[in-house]
Write a protein that holds these residues in place. Structure first.
Motif, PDB file in Angstrom:
ATOM      1  N   MET A 190       0.837  -1.192   0.000  1.00 52.87           N
ATOM      2  CA  MET A 190       0.000   0.000   0.000  1.00 52.87           C
ATOM      3  C   MET A 190       0.871   1.241   0.000  1.00 52.87           C
ATOM      4  SD  MET A 190       0.875   0.608   3.334  1.00 52.87           S
ATOM      5  CE  MET A 190      -0.098   1.953   3.965  1.00 52.87           C
ATOM      6  N   TRP A 191       0.230   2.408  -0.151  1.00 53.29           N
ATOM      7  CA  TRP A 191       0.970   3.662  -0.235  1.00 53.29           C
ATOM      8  C   TRP A 191       0.379   4.720   0.693  1.00 53.29           C
ATOM      9  CZ3 TRP A 191      -0.134   7.488  -4.757  1.00 53.29           C
ATOM     10  CH2 TRP A 191       0.632   8.665  -4.588  1.00 53.29           C
ATOM     11  N   ARG A 192      -0.779   5.308   0.295  1.00 49.98           N
ATOM     12  CA  ARG A 192      -1.276   6.491   0.988  1.00 49.98           C
ATOM     13  C   ARG A 192      -1.717   6.183   2.420  1.00 49.98           C
ATOM     14  NH1 ARG A 192      -2.554  10.349  -3.154  1.00 49.98           N
ATOM     15  NH2 ARG A 192      -3.073   9.352  -5.139  1.00 49.98           N
ATOM     16  N   GLY A 193      -1.593   7.179   3.281  1.00 51.03           N
ATOM     17  CA  GLY A 193      -2.154   7.090   4.628  1.00 51.03           C
ATOM     18  C   GLY A 193      -1.134   6.955   5.741  1.00 51.03           C
ATOM     19  N   ALA A 194       0.102   6.490   5.406  1.00 45.47           N
ATOM     20  CA  ALA A 194       1.100   6.272   6.464  1.00 45.47           C
ATOM     21  C   ALA A 194       1.735   7.599   6.887  1.00 45.47           C
ATOM     22  CB  ALA A 194       2.173   5.317   5.963  1.00 45.47           C
ATOM     23  N   ASP A 195       1.979   7.755   8.169  1.00 44.61           N
ATOM     24  CA  ASP A 195       2.764   8.896   8.641  1.00 44.61           C
ATOM     25  C   ASP A 195       4.180   8.404   8.963  1.00 44.61           C
ATOM     26  OD1 ASP A 195       2.707   7.675  11.108  1.00 44.61           O
ATOM     27  OD2 ASP A 195       1.187   9.004  11.938  1.00 44.61           O
ATOM     28  N   ASP A 196       5.022   9.285   9.527  1.00 41.36           N
ATOM     29  CA  ASP A 196       6.415   8.851   9.676  1.00 41.36           C
ATOM     30  C   ASP A 196       6.648   8.003  10.931  1.00 41.36           C
ATOM     31  OD1 ASP A 196       6.481  10.662  11.678  1.00 41.36           O
ATOM     32  OD2 ASP A 196       7.944  12.013  10.742  1.00 41.36           O
ATOM     33  N   SER A 197       5.549   7.599  11.609  1.00 41.37           N
ATOM     34  CA  SER A 197       5.736   6.596  12.662  1.00 41.37           C
ATOM     35  C   SER A 197       6.033   5.235  12.031  1.00 41.37           C
ATOM     36  CB  SER A 197       4.492   6.508  13.561  1.00 41.37           C
ATOM     37  OG  SER A 197       3.403   6.006  12.836  1.00 41.37           O
ATOM     38  N   LEU A 198       5.720   5.110  10.742  1.00 45.26           N
ATOM     39  CA  LEU A 198       6.098   3.899  10.008  1.00 45.26           C
ATOM     40  C   LEU A 198       7.531   4.110   9.525  1.00 45.26           C
ATOM     41  CD1 LEU A 198       4.720   1.230   9.070  1.00 45.26           C
ATOM     42  CD2 LEU A 198       4.298   2.341   6.885  1.00 45.26           C
ATOM     43  N   LYS A 199       8.469   3.396  10.148  1.00 44.02           N
ATOM     44  CA  LYS A 199       9.894   3.662   9.905  1.00 44.02           C
ATOM     45  C   LYS A 199      10.507   2.756   8.847  1.00 44.02           C
ATOM     46  CE  LYS A 199      10.244   6.576  13.430  1.00 44.02           C
ATOM     47  NZ  LYS A 199      10.064   8.002  13.086  1.00 44.02           N
ATOM     48  N   THR A 200       9.772   1.710   8.451  1.00 40.00           N
ATOM     49  CA  THR A 200      10.343   0.726   7.526  1.00 40.00           C
ATOM     50  C   THR A 200       9.374   0.480   6.383  1.00 40.00           C
ATOM     51  OG1 THR A 200       9.307  -1.106   8.696  1.00 40.00           O
ATOM     52  CG2 THR A 200      11.507  -0.449   9.439  1.00 40.00           C
ATOM     53  N   THR A 201       9.888  -0.046   5.296  1.00 39.10           N
ATOM     54  CA  THR A 201       8.974  -0.394   4.209  1.00 39.10           C
ATOM     55  C   THR A 201       8.226  -1.694   4.517  1.00 39.10           C
ATOM     56  OG1 THR A 201      10.982  -1.130   3.072  1.00 39.10           O
ATOM     57  CG2 THR A 201       9.919   0.826   2.218  1.00 39.10           C
ATOM     58  N   HIS A 224       5.221  -1.138   2.384  1.00 35.32           N
ATOM     59  CA  HIS A 224       4.789   0.227   2.113  1.00 35.32           C
ATOM     60  C   HIS A 224       5.581   0.743   0.919  1.00 35.32           C
ATOM     61  CE1 HIS A 224       4.912   4.718   3.224  1.00 35.32           C
ATOM     62  NE2 HIS A 224       3.714   4.461   2.756  1.00 35.32           N
ATOM     63  N   LYS A 225       4.881   1.446   0.031  1.00 37.34           N
ATOM     64  CA  LYS A 225       5.572   2.063  -1.102  1.00 37.34           C
ATOM     65  C   LYS A 225       5.727   3.547  -0.782  1.00 37.34           C
ATOM     66  CE  LYS A 225       2.593   0.469  -4.196  1.00 37.34           C
ATOM     67  NZ  LYS A 225       1.779  -0.513  -3.478  1.00 37.34           N
ATOM     68  N   PRO A 226       6.831   3.944  -0.161  1.00 34.46           N
ATOM     69  CA  PRO A 226       6.922   5.307   0.377  1.00 34.46           C
ATOM     70  C   PRO A 226       6.858   6.379  -0.698  1.00 34.46           C
ATOM     71  CG  PRO A 226       9.046   4.171   0.514  1.00 34.46           C
ATOM     72  CD  PRO A 226       8.045   3.160   0.070  1.00 34.46           C
ATOM     73  N   ARG A 227       7.201   6.030  -1.949  1.00 38.46           N
ATOM     74  CA  ARG A 227       7.161   7.015  -3.034  1.00 38.46           C
ATOM     75  C   ARG A 227       6.074   6.688  -4.045  1.00 38.46           C
ATOM     76  NH1 ARG A 227      10.536  11.452  -1.822  1.00 38.46           N
ATOM     77  NH2 ARG A 227      11.917  10.628  -0.240  1.00 38.46           N
ATOM     78  N   GLY A 228       5.095   5.921  -3.634  1.00 37.34           N
ATOM     79  CA  GLY A 228       4.001   5.627  -4.547  1.00 37.34           C
ATOM     80  C   GLY A 228       4.303   4.455  -5.455  1.00 37.34           C
ATOM     81  N   TYR A 229       3.460   4.325  -6.496  1.00 40.22           N
ATOM     82  CA  TYR A 229       3.535   3.132  -7.344  1.00 40.22           C
ATOM     83  C   TYR A 229       4.337   3.363  -8.623  1.00 40.22           C
ATOM     84  CZ  TYR A 229      -0.564   5.715  -9.052  1.00 40.22           C
ATOM     85  OH  TYR A 229      -1.405   6.706  -9.483  1.00 40.22           O
ATOM     86  N   GLY A 230       5.010   4.528  -8.724  1.00 42.94           N
ATOM     87  CA  GLY A 230       5.706   4.809  -9.981  1.00 42.94           C
ATOM     88  C   GLY A 230       7.183   5.088  -9.805  1.00 42.94           C
ATOM     89  N   VAL A 231       7.779   4.564  -8.705  1.00 40.73           N
ATOM     90  CA  VAL A 231       9.157   4.950  -8.377  1.00 40.73           C
ATOM     91  C   VAL A 231      10.139   4.545  -9.479  1.00 40.73           C
ATOM     92  CG1 VAL A 231       9.665   2.849  -7.033  1.00 40.73           C
ATOM     93  CG2 VAL A 231      10.832   4.954  -6.482  1.00 40.73           C
ATOM     94  N   GLY A 232       9.849   3.450 -10.180  1.00 44.12           N
ATOM     95  CA  GLY A 232      10.741   2.998 -11.265  1.00 44.12           C
ATOM     96  C   GLY A 232      10.068   3.092 -12.627  1.00 44.12           C
ATOM     97  N   GLN A 263       0.577  13.085   5.969  1.00 46.97           N
ATOM     98  CA  GLN A 263       1.930  13.603   6.199  1.00 46.97           C
ATOM     99  C   GLN A 263       2.859  13.346   5.016  1.00 46.97           C
ATOM    100  OE1 GLN A 263       4.054  11.895   9.542  1.00 46.97           O
ATOM    101  NE2 GLN A 263       5.531  13.568   9.568  1.00 46.97           N
ATOM    102  N   ARG A 264       2.884  12.089   4.549  1.00 41.51           N
ATOM    103  CA  ARG A 264       3.890  11.709   3.555  1.00 41.51           C
ATOM    104  C   ARG A 264       3.363  11.685   2.133  1.00 41.51           C
ATOM    105  NH1 ARG A 264       6.504   6.520   6.548  1.00 41.51           N
ATOM    106  NH2 ARG A 264       7.856   6.453   4.725  1.00 41.51           N
ATOM    107  N   ALA A 265       2.059  11.524   1.975  1.00 33.75           N
ATOM    108  CA  ALA A 265       1.457  11.511   0.632  1.00 33.75           C
ATOM    109  C   ALA A 265       0.045  12.082   0.766  1.00 33.75           C
ATOM    110  CB  ALA A 265       1.403  10.086   0.093  1.00 33.75           C
ATOM    111  N   HIS A 266      -0.480  12.582  -0.339  1.00 36.57           N
ATOM    112  CA  HIS A 266      -1.857  13.089  -0.311  1.00 36.57           C
ATOM    113  C   HIS A 266      -2.811  11.984   0.146  1.00 36.57           C
ATOM    114  CE1 HIS A 266      -0.771  16.145  -3.712  1.00 36.57           C
ATOM    115  NE2 HIS A 266      -0.422  16.589  -2.522  1.00 36.57           N
ATOM    116  N   LEU A 267      -3.626  12.290   1.139  1.00 35.85           N
ATOM    117  CA  LEU A 267      -4.672  11.355   1.559  1.00 35.85           C
ATOM    118  C   LEU A 267      -5.963  11.648   0.783  1.00 35.85           C
ATOM    119  CD1 LEU A 267      -5.639   9.161   3.620  1.00 35.85           C
ATOM    120  CD2 LEU A 267      -6.398  11.057   5.057  1.00 35.85           C
ATOM    121  N   LEU A 268      -6.198  12.941   0.489  1.00 28.57           N
ATOM    122  CA  LEU A 268      -7.350  13.388  -0.290  1.00 28.57           C
ATOM    123  C   LEU A 268      -8.681  13.107   0.424  1.00 28.57           C
ATOM    124  CD1 LEU A 268      -5.942  12.024  -3.687  1.00 28.57           C
ATOM    125  CD2 LEU A 268      -5.539  14.274  -2.637  1.00 28.57           C
TER     126      LEU A 268
END
Ligand code: ZN
Length: 901
Positions: free
Chosen positions: A154-165, A181-189, A284-289
Motif C-alpha cells: 500500500m501507499w497512501r495514509g502512512a505517517d512517519d511513525s512507520l519507519k520501515t517499508t 509500504h511504497k513510500p514514493r508511490g507506485y511509480g518509483v521505477g 503527512q507523507r502523501a496526499h490522503l485526499l
C-alpha cells in the motif's frame, strides 16, 4: 534492531512492471478503453518478441481483461496463455476501489469476483495490491486473509511513525499480513531512462530513497505509472544497469516473487518486525485526499442504497422465496392479480442469481477510487448515474417478485393481508407504507397483527379510483389507497403479517393522536419530547428514559470551500452562515403512532467565492432547506429527512449536533466494526503533504460519549463526519453537501500541489434539490452498552410492507429466514452460495470484545460448514436441532457459514 542494515550486502532491485489503470477519471471509460486496447496489443506483442520481459502486473484488478475482450474476443487464448505462463499477473480485485466508501460486503464481492474472473484465465495473484486508494481501512488484513492472501502492499495514509517499508499489518480481529509500504508511490521505477548516465542517476535516487527504509536486501521498484503502456526496452535497460553495478542487481520480477524473497529473508524472525494495528489516514507523507468523502454526495447515497438493495433485500429474500417454493412443490402458483397485464415469468434460481450478479457488476463498476470518490470529470459521473439505475431496476424487480412470493405463502384472509419485511438481524419497529385495494363503503381502519393490539392505519395521499373495464375479471380493484402504519416487533430477516380490518368492525376506532399544549412546535411520545426553536429551527430533545435534555441540535452551518474534488479548503477569509435569514415556518402533523414537525427555512448564502478565491462573494442567494422531524412510537430514534435546494457554489453545508458531553474520541461505524479516532488533530508542520483534517469516514453512524451518556447520529449514505471540540463539549458535524467547481487545483492552502489535472467540474457544484436522511439516537452509556448500532442499522435499512391478494397458508403469521440471537453480531450477507450449493450467511462481531451467538437458517436443514470469504470449506460445524449453530468470535471477527439445503 534485527533488520539493521548490512552495508556490504548486495541489493536486489525487484522491478515489477505494471500500469496504474484508472478505468475512468479525467477521461470517460470509453476514451480510456481506446488506450487500454492499445496497451494490451503492445503487451501481448512484447511477450512474444522478448523472452526476457518476464512479467507484467495488471494493477491488481481483472476488469481490464473483460474490457479488452469485449472489443477483441479473438484474443482470449493469448491472454490465457500469458496468465498461465505467469507472465501476466491478474487480480485479486475486480476493480481497484476506494477502500473507505464501499461497504465491507462490497469489498468482499470485489475480491470474490476478481478471483472468479482470474480463474477463467488460469490463476489469481495472491497479493493484496492497494496501489492508489485514499487511505487504508483497519479491517483490510482480515479481508485479505479471508481470501488466503498473506501479503499486501500500500501507499497512501502512512505517517512517519512507520519507519520501515516492510511491516506486519494487524486487523482488529488479530489477522496479520506482511505488508510492503511504497513510500514514493507506485511509480518509483516508471519510465526508466535509456541513456546510461541518466539511468544510473535514477537508480541511485531510487536506492537512496528506498534503502534506508528497507529491512531486507530486496527493494520493490514499481516500473509503471498512470495509464502507461509497458516499457518495451526494459530488458536492455536492465542489462545495461547490471553491467554497471557491483553492489546491486536489477531483477525483472513480480509481486509474489518479491514477497517470497522478503519472507525468506525474514525467516523465523517475523515476530521481531514492526507492527501496525488498524487504519492509515495521515496526509503527512502523501496526499490522503480526504475531501473525496463528500465530493458529489449523491454518489455516496446511491452506493449505500444499491449495496443494501442487493445484499439485504434482493439476495436474502429471493433466496428465501426460492427455498419456500421448493418446500411447497408442484402446488406452487405465481400469485398474480386477475388482469391480463400481468404475465407469469417463472425465473429459475440460477437466473435470479445471474441477474443479481449482473447488478453487482454494475455496482462494482461504480466503486473504483476515482469513480465512487466523485473526483472525475462530469461525463464519468453521468455514466455512473445510469449504472446505479440499472442496479435499481434489476434489484427492485427481483425484490418485488420475492416479497410477492413470500407474502403469498402466508395465511389467507378474505381482504388479503399486509406483510411487513425486516432486512436487519434484530426485531424492528417502524413506520411502513403500502398500497391496498380500497372500498369507500368499507374503508380499512386498522390492521390486526397475529397477537396483541390492532394498529390504526393512516391514509397517505389520495385514493386512486379506476373505471372498471368491460369484461374485467372478478376481483378487479376499483380503487387503491396508500396506507401507513406502525409495524411493531417484526422479526429480523423475516416478516410479520397483518389482517385488514374495515371500519365499523368490532373493536375498531383509532386512538386519537396526542397533541401537546404548545404552539405547534413540539412532538412527543413515550421516549422523546422534541421542540423546534421558533427563532432558528434547532431542536431541543428530551430523552425521557435518561431524563436528559439536549438543545441546539440540528443547526445548519455553511462555510466557503475553495478546494477541489479531492480536498476541502476554507478560503483565507471565510464567512460562516449558521442562522436562517428569517424565522422558520413550522408545521406539525399528528398521525396515529407517528408525529412530525416540518421546519422550513431559508439561508442567505454567498453565491460563490470572490474572484480572487480568498473569500466568499458579497452577492448572496437564497438556499431553501426543509426538514421533516419524525417520532414513531416504539422507535428509539428521531428521524430527520432534509431537502436542500442548493443555489450556491463553492461551499460546504453541514448539520451540527452538540452532545454536551466531554469526549476524547469519536467512534464511527466502519466495515466490520467501530473505529475510534482522537478529536485532537496531530501536530504538523509545513513538511506535510496535506494539512490534517478532522473529517473522517463512517458507515451507519458516529457516536460520542462520556461513559455515562452518549449521542449517536445515524445516516443513510452520508459518509463524512467531524466531531468538533467546543466549550460545551463534543459536537458532531455531518456533511450534507460539499460543492466545488474543479477536479483539482494547484493553489490550495490545505494541500501541496495538484492531485490531478486542473479541469472544470460544474456537476461537482451539486446544483438543484437534494434529499438527505439521518437520525438522532440519544442513549445511556456508550454505543456498545446501549446497542445503538441496532436502531442505526434499522435507520439505514427501513422495513417494507406489501399487500398480498391471497395466502396459501404454508407459512405462519411470522417467519424468519435467518435467526441471529445476539445483537453483538451484524449481518453482512445472506446469499446463494457461489457454487449454488446452499445458503451463505456472513456475520461479524461488531463489538471490540469477544462475543457469542447462535445462528440458524430454519428452512435449510442440511449440514453446516464454516467457509472462508472465498466460500472455500474450512470446517464442519455442529448444529443443534432447536438452537442452530453456536459461534464465538473475536472482536470484529467475520464468520461465514454455509447452510446446505
Ligand atoms: Zn488511481
Amino acid at each position: 534492531m534485527p533488520f539493521a542494515r548490512r552495508p556490504h550486502e548486495k541489493r536486489h532491485l525487484m522491478v515489477v512492471s505494471h500500469t496504474h489503470w484508472d478505468r475512468e477519471w479525467y477521461l470517460a471509460y470509453q476514451a480510456f478503453r481506446v488506450r487500454l486496447v492499445g496497451l494490451f496489443d503492445t503487451l501481448l506483442d512484447l511477450f512474444d518478441a522478448d523472452p526476457e520481459y518476464k512479467h507484467f502486473m495488471l494493477d491488481g484488478h481483472t476488469i481490464p481483461l473483460e474490457d479488452y475482450l469485449e472489443v477483441r474476443p479473438d484474443r482470449f487464448d493469448d491472454l490465457e496463455r500469458a496468465v498461465s505462463q505467469g507472465k501476466l499477473l491478474i487480480g485479486p480485485w475486480y476493480i481497484i476501489p476506494d477502500c473507505f466508501l464501499p461497504g465491507g460486503e462490497a469489498l468482499v464481492r470485489n475480491f470474490l469476483r476478481g478471483h472468479r474472473v482470474a480463474k477463467q484465465f488460469g490463476s489469481v495473484m495472491k497479493v493484496g495490491y492497494i496501489p492508489d486508494p485514499f487511505g487504508q481501512i483497519a479491517h483490510m488484513p482480515q479481508l485479505l486473509r479471508g481470501f488466503g492472501i498473506e501479503y499486501a502492499t500500500m501507499w497512501r495514509g502512512a505517517d512517519d511513525s512507520l519507519k520501515t517499508t516492510e511491516f506486519v499489518w494487524v486487523a482488529p480481529d488479530g489477522s496479520e499480513v506482511l505488508t510492503a509500504h511504497k513510500p514514493r508511490g507506485y511509480g518509483v521505477g516508471g519510465s526508466l531512462p535509456r541513456a546510461k548516465p541518466a539511468l544510473m542517476a535514477r537508480l541511485r535516487q531510487i536506492r537512496d530513497d528506498l534503502e534506508p527504509l528497507a529491512t531486507t536486501p530486496y527493494l520493490l521498484v514499481m516500473n509503471g505509472g498512470d495509464h502507461v503502456p509497458p516499457q518495451t526496452e526494459l530488458s536492455s535497460i536492465i542489462r545495461v544497469a547490471n553491467a554497471e553495478m557491483d553492489d546491486a542487481e536489477l531483477v525483472h520480477s513480480s509481486l509474489p516473487e518479491f514477497f517470497e524473497r522478503v519472507r525468506d529473508a525474514i525467516g523465523g524472525r517475523i515476530g521481531e518486525w514492526p507492527r501496525h494495528a488498524g487504519e492509515f489516514r495521515s496526509g503527512q507523507r502523501a496526499h490522503l485526499l480526504p475531501g473525496v468523502l463528500s465530493a458529489r454526495m449523491w454518489i455516496k447515497q446511491a452506493n449505500q442504497e444499491c449495496e443494501d438493495l442487493l445484499a439485504h433485500w434482493a439476495e436474502p429474500f429471493s433466496t428465501w422465496a426460492d427455498m419456500l417454493k421448493q418446500q411447497v412443490g408442484p402446488e406452487w402458483r405465481e400469485p398474480l392479480p386477475p388482469t391480463t397485464a400481468h404475465m407469469p415469468f417463472p425465473t429459475s434460481p440460477e437466473s435470479i442469481s445471474a441477474l443479481i450478479d449482473r447488478a453487482w457488476r454494475h455496482l462494482l463498476e461504480n466503486q473504483p477510487h476515482d469513480s465512487i470518490c466523485g473526483c472525475s470529470v462530469d461525463a464519468v459521473h453521468d455514466e455512473m448515474r445510469q449504472r446505479y439505475e440499472w442496479v435499481r431496476e434489476i434489484g427492485e424487480e427481483i425484490v418485488r417478485q420475492a416479497l410477492r412470493t413470500i407474502g403469498a405463502l402466508g395465511p389467507d384472509d378474505p381482504l388479503g393481508t399486509v406483510a411487513v419485511f425486516n432486512p436487519t438481524p434484530q426485531r424492528a419497529s417502524g413506520w411502513v407504507e403500502t398500497t391496498i385495494p380500497w372500498d369507500d363503503a368499507r374503508p380499512i381502519a386498522e390492521l390486526a397483527p397475529p397477537e396483541g393490539e390492532r394498529v390504526p392505519v393512516t391514509l397517505v395521499g389520495e385514493v386512486q379510483r379506476f373505471a372498471i373495464p368491460d369484461g374485467a375479471p372478478a376481483g378487479y380493484d376499483r380503487s387503491r389507497a396508500e396506507i401507513g402504519f406502525v409495524a411493531r416487533d417484526v422479526p429480523g430477516y423475516g416478516f410479520r403479517i397483518y389482517r385488514l380490518v374495515p371500519a365499523g368492525a368490532t373493536g375498531t376506532g383509532a386512538s386519537p393522536a396526542r397533541a401537546s399544549s404548545d404552539d405547534g412546535r413540539v412532538i412527543e411520545n413515550a421516549l422523546f419530547r422534541v421542540e423546534a426553536s421558533a427563532t432558528d429551527g434547532t431542536l431541543t430533545v428530551t430523552d425521557k428514559r435518561a431524563g436528559r435534555t439536549l438543545s441546539g441540535l440540528h443547526r445548519f452551518v455553511d462555510g466557503g470551500d475553495r478546494g477541489d474534488e479531492y480536498n476541502y479548503c476554507a478560503p483565507e477569509r471565510d464567512r460562516l452562515v449558521d442562522q436562517p435569514h428569517a424565522p422558520p415556518r413550522i408545521r406539525r402533523e399528528l398521525r396515529p403512532g407517528q408525529q412530525r414537525l416540518t421546519i422550513e427555512q431559508t439561508y442567505r448564502l454567498p453565491v460563490r467565492l470572490s474572484d480572487d478565491r480568498a473569500a466568499r462573494a458579497g452577492e448572496t442567494c437564497d438556499e431553501r432547506i426543509v426538514s421533516t422531524v419524525t417520532l414513531t412510537d416504539g422507535v428509539p430514534r428521531i428521524n430527520i429527512h432534509t431537502v436542500v435546494e442548493n443555489a450556491a457554489e463553492d461551499h460546504r453545508l453541514r448539520v451540527h449536533f452538540p452532545s454536551g458531553l466531554r469526549a476524547r474520541v469519536s467512534k464511527a461505524d466502519q466495515h466490520f466494526g467501530v473505529v475510534e479516532r482522537p478529536l485532537q488533530l496531530p501536530a504538523y508542520d509545513d513538511t506535510w503533504a496535506e494539512e490534517p483534517v478532522g473529517t473522517y469516514p463512517q458507515k451507519a453512524f458516529v457516536s460520542v460519549d462520556d461513559g455515562e451518556h452518549g449521542l449517536t447520529v445515524a445516516n443513510r449514505g452520508l459518509p463524512e463526519y467531524e466531531v468538533l471540540e467546543t466549550r460545551d463539549g463534543a459536537e458532531i458535524a455531518l456533511t450534507l453537501l460539499r460543492c466545488v467547481g474543479w477536479l483539482s487545483r494547484g493553489d490550495l492552502t490545505s494541500r501541496k500541489g495538484p492531485a490531478g489535472p486542473q479541469l472544470r467540474t460544474p456537476g461537482a457544484q451539486m446544483p438543484g434539490a437534494w434529499a438527505f436522511d439521518y437520525a438522532i439516537i440519544p442513549h445511556a452509556g456508550d454505543w456498545s452498552a446501549a446497542d445503538a448500532h441496532v436502531p442505526a442499522v434499522q435507520h439505514v435499512r427501513p422495513m417494507r410492507a406489501r399487500w398480498n391478494r391471497r395466502g396459501l397458508g404454508h407459512l405462519d403469521w411470522e417467519a424468519q429466514l435467518l435467526r441471529v440471537d445476539s445483537p453483538s453480531f451484524a449481518v453482512s450477507a445472506i446469499k446463494r452460495a457461489e457454487d449454488a450449493d446452499g445458503v451463505v450467511v456472513r456475520l461479524y462481531n461488531i463489538r471490540d470484545e469477544a462475543a457469542e451467538t447462535t445462528v440458524d437458517v430454519p428452512d435449510a436443514r442440511g449440514r453446516v460448514a464454516l467457509v472462508n470469504l472465498n466460500e472455500e470449506h474450512v470446517a464442519d460445524v455442529d448444529r443443534d436441532e432447536d438452537d442452530g449453530v453456536g459461534i464465538t468470535a473475536r472482536p470484529n471477527e467475520i464468520v461465514t457459514l454455509r447452510f446446505r439445503r
